[in-house]
Design an enzyme around this catalytic site. Sequence first.
Site, PDB file in Angstrom:
ATOM      1  N   TYR A   1       0.797  -1.218   0.000  1.00 27.00           N
ATOM      2  CA  TYR A   1       0.000   0.000   0.000  1.00 27.00           C
ATOM      3  C   TYR A   1       0.835   1.276   0.000  1.00 27.00           C
ATOM      4  O   TYR A   1       0.309   2.360   0.251  1.00 27.00           O
ATOM      5  CB  TYR A   1      -0.937   0.015   1.215  1.00 27.00           C
TER       6      TYR A   1
ATOM      7  N   LYS B   1       3.605 -14.780   4.858  1.00 24.55           N
ATOM      8  CA  LYS B   1       3.680 -15.634   3.678  1.00 24.55           C
ATOM      9  C   LYS B   1       5.154 -15.842   3.317  1.00 24.55           C
ATOM     10  O   LYS B   1       5.568 -15.775   2.163  1.00 24.55           O
ATOM     11  CB  LYS B   1       2.915 -14.995   2.507  1.00 24.55           C
TER      12      LYS B   1
ATOM     13  N   ASP C   1      -2.757 -17.954   4.299  1.00 24.89           N
ATOM     14  CA  ASP C   1      -3.890 -18.696   3.756  1.00 24.89           C
ATOM     15  C   ASP C   1      -4.441 -19.700   4.761  1.00 24.89           C
ATOM     16  O   ASP C   1      -5.650 -19.908   4.853  1.00 24.89           O
ATOM     17  CB  ASP C   1      -3.540 -19.383   2.425  1.00 24.89           C
TER      18      ASP C   1
ATOM     19  N   ASP D   1      -5.536  -6.208   6.040  1.00 19.18           N
ATOM     20  CA  ASP D   1      -6.730  -5.634   5.424  1.00 19.18           C
ATOM     21  C   ASP D   1      -7.747  -6.727   5.119  1.00 19.18           C
ATOM     22  O   ASP D   1      -8.941  -6.602   5.422  1.00 19.18           O
ATOM     23  CB  ASP D   1      -6.321  -4.898   4.147  1.00 19.18           C
TER      24      ASP D   1
END
Length: 329
Positions: free
Chosen positions: A113, A165, A199, A223
């Site tokens: 972002y 991740k 995930d 988010d």
Amino acid sequence: MTVREATLIRGDGIGPEITEATLQVLDALGVKFDWDEEYGGMSAVEMAGTPLPNATLDSIRRTRLCLKGPLTTPVGGGYRSVNVAMRQEFDLYANVRPTKTIVIIRENTEGLYVGLDHTFKIGGDRRAMAQAMSIVTREGSERIAKYAFEYAKRHGRKKVTIVHKANILKATSGLFLDTARRVAEQYAGSIASDDKIVDNTAMQLVIKPEQFDVIVTTNLFGDILSDEAAGLVGGLGLAPGANIGTHAAIFEPVHGSAPDIAGKGIANPSAQMLAAAMMLDHLGELEAGKRLRCALEATIIQDKVRTPDLGGRAATAEFARAVVKRVRA
């Protein structure tokens, strides 16, 4: 009684309606504010020709505290997200999203972002390729991890889960994970910690949410996961958020401005009220924040006064009166 200075931005769409309802509840609680009302989003464009006027920024710099409604970023004209711009302007590095028993703390100024998002021309196609860059720093990762563990300590929480991740994004997410693990070592013995791939976290939130207490993660992952967690407790209409930095704090509902129902008097003000409760906590008014949350919960569950998004028929004003009545009970 202390009167606290704060900036008030009613916002766009349903913003003025849910903000007015929230101000009524704050008044019933007896916590006094000296509001400096400013503008942001589309309403600011109409007033000042820009979605983020200097007067609004100057007000927040002075008061260091802001309660705002949802803001709409104008389409076209090259405008960046108003919310992202405010976070970066005031270095509001910690985004805090509580959903009843789970609190998600999201790094708020780095990651994907940062705005390094570009398209490239190949041949005659001006948008043949697009590229986004993610920026993760050790300093940024360390301060959000410390914030999460200090939040857990301050609020009597037992565990912090680091979400990443790093199995795929070995540089960026790997740096975040490595840094957060080092911070976790400093709290060993007082706050438990573990880490999960994002995930898997998304799935576990659905099938076994009780395993989570505090989650700390990067900007994009936070988010997404915070909206997923909001779905576990009834949706974004019940989801408040705080954006906190060293020099300022902004509290808001996380839903949009809902222009389709603006002016109809049926918007759910719960998220804005819960954002105000977070603001009270931030100010050390813990008892007042607790009273607000209890009154809101009793209104919905015991009194069954609910706006249409919660399956009821109550108007915004009717819902506000019911919460005020509970506060004063």
